[in-house]
Design an enzyme around this catalytic site. Sequence first.
Site, PDB file in Angstrom:
ATOM      1  N   TYR A   1      15.086 -19.397   3.611  1.00 49.91           N
ATOM      2  CA  TYR A   1      15.122 -17.948   3.816  1.00 49.91           C
ATOM      3  C   TYR A   1      15.781 -17.264   2.619  1.00 49.91           C
ATOM      4  O   TYR A   1      15.342 -16.204   2.173  1.00 49.91           O
ATOM      5  CB  TYR A   1      15.897 -17.599   5.102  1.00 49.91           C
ATOM      6  CG  TYR A   1      15.793 -16.124   5.415  1.00 49.91           C
ATOM      7  CD1 TYR A   1      14.737 -15.633   6.181  1.00 49.91           C
ATOM      8  CD2 TYR A   1      16.727 -15.212   4.902  1.00 49.91           C
ATOM      9  CE1 TYR A   1      14.602 -14.279   6.435  1.00 49.91           C
ATOM     10  CE2 TYR A   1      16.598 -13.858   5.151  1.00 49.91           C
ATOM     11  CZ  TYR A   1      15.532 -13.391   5.921  1.00 49.91           C
ATOM     12  OH  TYR A   1      15.405 -12.053   6.157  1.00 49.91           O
TER      13      TYR A   1
ATOM     14  N   PHE B   1      -3.821   6.537  -9.585  1.00 47.00           N
ATOM     15  CA  PHE B   1      -4.393   5.458  -8.792  1.00 47.00           C
ATOM     16  C   PHE B   1      -4.084   5.791  -7.330  1.00 47.00           C
ATOM     17  O   PHE B   1      -3.045   6.361  -7.021  1.00 47.00           O
ATOM     18  CB  PHE B   1      -3.871   4.071  -9.181  1.00 47.00           C
ATOM     19  CG  PHE B   1      -4.605   3.006  -8.423  1.00 47.00           C
ATOM     20  CD1 PHE B   1      -5.934   2.737  -8.710  1.00 47.00           C
ATOM     21  CD2 PHE B   1      -4.005   2.326  -7.373  1.00 47.00           C
ATOM     22  CE1 PHE B   1      -6.657   1.815  -7.965  1.00 47.00           C
ATOM     23  CE2 PHE B   1      -4.722   1.397  -6.624  1.00 47.00           C
ATOM     24  CZ  PHE B   1      -6.055   1.141  -6.931  1.00 47.00           C
ATOM     25  N   THR B   2      -4.994   5.404  -6.441  1.00 49.30           N
ATOM     26  CA  THR B   2      -4.927   5.851  -5.039  1.00 49.30           C
ATOM     27  C   THR B   2      -3.570   5.580  -4.375  1.00 49.30           C
ATOM     28  O   THR B   2      -2.906   6.505  -3.920  1.00 49.30           O
ATOM     29  CB  THR B   2      -6.038   5.159  -4.232  1.00 49.30           C
ATOM     30  OG1 THR B   2      -5.933   3.752  -4.434  1.00 49.30           O
ATOM     31  CG2 THR B   2      -7.422   5.635  -4.680  1.00 49.30           C
TER      32      THR B   2
ATOM     33  N   ASP C   1       2.733   0.514 -14.641  1.00 51.62           N
ATOM     34  CA  ASP C   1       1.900  -0.183 -13.664  1.00 51.62           C
ATOM     35  C   ASP C   1       1.203  -1.303 -14.441  1.00 51.62           C
ATOM     36  O   ASP C   1       0.225  -1.088 -15.150  1.00 51.62           O
ATOM     37  CB  ASP C   1       0.893   0.768 -13.028  1.00 51.62           C
ATOM     38  CG  ASP C   1       0.028   0.040 -11.991  1.00 51.62           C
ATOM     39  OD1 ASP C   1      -0.068  -1.195 -12.062  1.00 51.62           O
ATOM     40  OD2 ASP C   1      -0.569   0.710 -11.129  1.00 51.62           O
TER      41      ASP C   1
ATOM     42  N   LYS D   1      -4.002  -9.416  -9.169  1.00 49.57           N
ATOM     43  CA  LYS D   1      -4.996  -9.218 -10.226  1.00 49.57           C
ATOM     44  C   LYS D   1      -4.717 -10.165 -11.395  1.00 49.57           C
ATOM     45  O   LYS D   1      -5.010 -11.344 -11.317  1.00 49.57           O
ATOM     46  CB  LYS D   1      -4.992  -7.756 -10.693  1.00 49.57           C
ATOM     47  CG  LYS D   1      -5.673  -6.780  -9.732  1.00 49.57           C
ATOM     48  CD  LYS D   1      -4.852  -6.401  -8.562  1.00 49.57           C
ATOM     49  CE  LYS D   1      -5.339  -5.165  -7.850  1.00 49.57           C
ATOM     50  NZ  LYS D   1      -4.540  -4.855  -6.681  1.00 49.57           N
TER      51      LYS D   1
ATOM     52  N   ARG E   1     -15.840   4.678  -6.187  1.00 49.32           N
ATOM     53  CA  ARG E   1     -14.663   5.214  -6.875  1.00 49.32           C
ATOM     54  C   ARG E   1     -15.007   6.626  -7.330  1.00 49.32           C
ATOM     55  O   ARG E   1     -15.252   6.898  -8.494  1.00 49.32           O
ATOM     56  CB  ARG E   1     -14.283   4.363  -8.099  1.00 49.32           C
ATOM     57  CG  ARG E   1     -13.792   2.985  -7.794  1.00 49.32           C
ATOM     58  CD  ARG E   1     -12.350   2.874  -7.348  1.00 49.32           C
ATOM     59  NE  ARG E   1     -12.076   3.237  -5.974  1.00 49.32           N
ATOM     60  CZ  ARG E   1     -10.916   2.971  -5.369  1.00 49.32           C
ATOM     61  NH1 ARG E   1      -9.942   2.364  -5.992  1.00 49.32           N
ATOM     62  NH2 ARG E   1     -10.716   3.341  -4.127  1.00 49.32           N
TER      63      ARG E   1
ATOM     64  N   PHE F   1     -10.916   6.259   1.973  1.00 49.00           N
ATOM     65  CA  PHE F   1     -12.046   5.422   1.548  1.00 49.00           C
ATOM     66  C   PHE F   1     -12.055   4.059   2.224  1.00 49.00           C
ATOM     67  O   PHE F   1     -13.103   3.461   2.404  1.00 49.00           O
ATOM     68  CB  PHE F   1     -12.012   5.241   0.016  1.00 49.00           C
ATOM     69  CG  PHE F   1     -10.680   4.762  -0.465  1.00 49.00           C
ATOM     70  CD1 PHE F   1     -10.406   3.425  -0.544  1.00 49.00           C
ATOM     71  CD2 PHE F   1      -9.683   5.664  -0.805  1.00 49.00           C
ATOM     72  CE1 PHE F   1      -9.159   2.963  -0.942  1.00 49.00           C
ATOM     73  CE2 PHE F   1      -8.430   5.218  -1.223  1.00 49.00           C
ATOM     74  CZ  PHE F   1      -8.171   3.873  -1.284  1.00 49.00           C
TER      75      PHE F   1
HETATM   76  C1  P61 Z   1      -8.267  -2.787  -6.555  1.00 49.53           C
HETATM   77  F1  P61 Z   1      -9.852   0.587  -3.335  1.00 49.53           F
HETATM   78  N1  P61 Z   1      -5.960  -2.341  -6.735  1.00 49.53           N
HETATM   79  O1  P61 Z   1      -8.385  -2.407  -7.741  1.00 49.53           O
HETATM   80  P1  P61 Z   1      -1.939  -3.670  -4.061  1.00 49.53           P
HETATM   81  N2  P61 Z   1      -2.065  -0.364  -9.137  1.00 49.53           N
HETATM   82  C2  P61 Z   1      -3.290  -0.684  -9.582  1.00 49.53           C
HETATM   83  C3  P61 Z   1      -4.172  -1.319  -8.732  1.00 49.53           C
HETATM   84  O2  P61 Z   1      -5.384  -1.643  -9.184  1.00 49.53           O
HETATM   85  C4  P61 Z   1      -3.776  -1.628  -7.391  1.00 49.53           C
HETATM   86  C5  P61 Z   1      -2.458  -1.284  -6.990  1.00 49.53           C
HETATM   87  C6  P61 Z   1      -1.639  -0.650  -7.873  1.00 49.53           C
HETATM   88  C7  P61 Z   1      -6.941  -2.735  -5.947  1.00 49.53           C
HETATM   89  C8  P61 Z   1      -6.804  -2.941  -4.455  1.00 49.53           C
HETATM   90  C9  P61 Z   1      -7.075  -1.606  -3.848  1.00 49.53           C
HETATM   91  O3  P61 Z   1      -7.934   2.409  -3.525  1.00 49.53           O
HETATM   92  C10 P61 Z   1      -7.627   1.086  -3.474  1.00 49.53           C
HETATM   93  O4  P61 Z   1      -1.502  -5.062  -4.368  1.00 49.53           O
HETATM   94  C11 P61 Z   1      -3.676  -0.343 -10.974  1.00 49.53           C
HETATM   95  O5  P61 Z   1      -3.385  -3.566  -3.682  1.00 49.53           O
HETATM   96  O6  P61 Z   1      -1.054  -3.018  -3.065  1.00 49.53           O
HETATM   97  C12 P61 Z   1      -4.670  -2.212  -6.477  1.00 49.53           C
HETATM   98  O7  P61 Z   1      -1.754  -2.901  -5.443  1.00 49.53           O
HETATM   99  C13 P61 Z   1      -1.979  -1.550  -5.595  1.00 49.53           C
HETATM  100  C14 P61 Z   1      -8.378  -1.187  -3.685  1.00 49.53           C
HETATM  101  C15 P61 Z   1      -6.059  -0.674  -3.752  1.00 49.53           C
HETATM  102  C16 P61 Z   1      -8.634   0.151  -3.478  1.00 49.53           C
HETATM  103  C17 P61 Z   1      -6.329   0.666  -3.520  1.00 49.53           C
HETATM  104  O8  P61 Z   1      -9.215  -3.238  -5.897  1.00 49.53           O
END
Ligand code: P61
Length: 460
Positions: free
Chosen positions: A74, A126-127, A217, A260, A384, A451
């Site tokens: 833990y 970013f979303t 980021d 990623k 997107r 979305f």
């Molecule tokens: C993706 F449709 N990305 O690209 P988490 N920053 C950045 C990202 O690309 C990102 C995160 C933060 C995704 C997953 C995803 O609108 C969407 O680990 C540059 O997913 O929490 C994530 O990181 C967030 C898809 C996220 C989406 C949000 O496919």
Amino acid sequence: MPKQKSWAEPWKIKMVEHLRMTTKDERIEAIKEAGYNTFLLKSKDVYIDLLTDSGTNAMSDRQWAGIMLGDEAYAGSRNFYHLEKTITDYYSYKYLIPTHQGRGAEHIFSQIMIKEGDYVPGNMYFTTTRLHQELAGAIFVDIIIDEAHDTESHHPFKGNVDLKKLQKLIDKVGAKRIPYVSMATTVNMAGGQPISMANLKELREFTKKYNIPIAHDMTRVAENAWLIRQREKEYENVPIKDIVYEICSLTDHATMSAKKDPIVNIGGFLATNDEDVYQQAQNMVVIYEGLHTYGGMAGRDMEALAIGIVESVSDDHMRARVGQTQYLGQNLLDFGVPIIVPIGSHGVFLDAKKFLPHLEQNVFPAQTLAAEIYIESGVRTMERGIVSAGRSKETGEHYYPKLELVRITLPRRVYTQSHMDVTAESIAAVYERRNSIKGLRFTYEPEYLRFFQARFEPIE
Ligand code: P61
């Protein structure tokens, strides 16, 4: 002998996962059931899954071996210390707070840094990042260069910050209202476009004058480093590893979705050089994620991540990774399909406004196109555009982003060149019948990140 240009993969396949082929009738039924939203499709109904590169990567045998070394204590897991050291060695940051994924880090960081009424400038939204900034009380301000919003501009660094836009914001609201600049490597919503080292250095000098920190980021930092190496003369012979380290050194804090670049299926972190921010984050992580030495990740996942970070900065890995994206993009260009240029790193982005010029943005051309591509061949992609952009916090109206895109995203080390060929051919087939395609309307619209779960029906 011709000079070797191939991007062939520096690995071979040890295990395969079977895919199910479906008929067109089955796909028409599946997308209808999914409310014409590719996020709501069941993966068993998808042939080639190019929805995202997030958590969909194939780990190496070394990473899987790391899974067996999980220390699930833990507190004080040895995998945490391995990860902490790797992050300092490869990314330069002093302090680490693990989180379950990127948005966990964004949540904690935004709550610590932002006060109600602040402004957060960034190289495009970013979303999840913008939502956490808004929930913490800030207004996001786009300071990316204009070329980023133009799908046809060949600017090599569409992720660059326009310092004049930043200056304008400072003049308007004052540096005290700007808790940090949000800087992404690469810029996802702009088409996986990089920021140049020269621009980042200028940003660093500029923000220093006003005492504004840079929050990085770093979700796809190694991909950005590869594109710097390709496009910035000074760096053409510098190893990715060193470019990544230099980028990180020019920033103060970082949030990472480890799903990623570092080739794992789950995980993320907040990293910082600021001891005070670190202490506050330690306080918060125990409320929302878990103890500060695991923050939502299992020990085994931290081990796989530490190994994945090292693999992600390999030049050979990145040559094949980005090479595959470029290959797909070039195939689509050869078919005459409109895509964002230059081709980015994690995916190829279709320009839905040009693909379906007869559709107004308020009938969701990119959403429609993603559904049509799925029907054509079982290839899953992602909207997107206007659906992803959501509604303005201030007016409640749709944002109307200039970019109305379908993202064809490539998981790392998962699909072959033949999968890319099938993908390009099926998109070309949709392009041929584009004039008969009609739009969609909402039947259900969620309040946050709409979305993901929105549902639609066709307009007859
Ligand atoms: C993706 F449709 N990305 O690209 P988490 N920053 C950045 C990202 O690309 C990102 C995160 C933060 C995704 C997953 C995803 O609108 C969407 O680990 C540059 O997913 O929490 C994530 O990181 C967030 C898809 C996220 C989406 C949000 O496919």
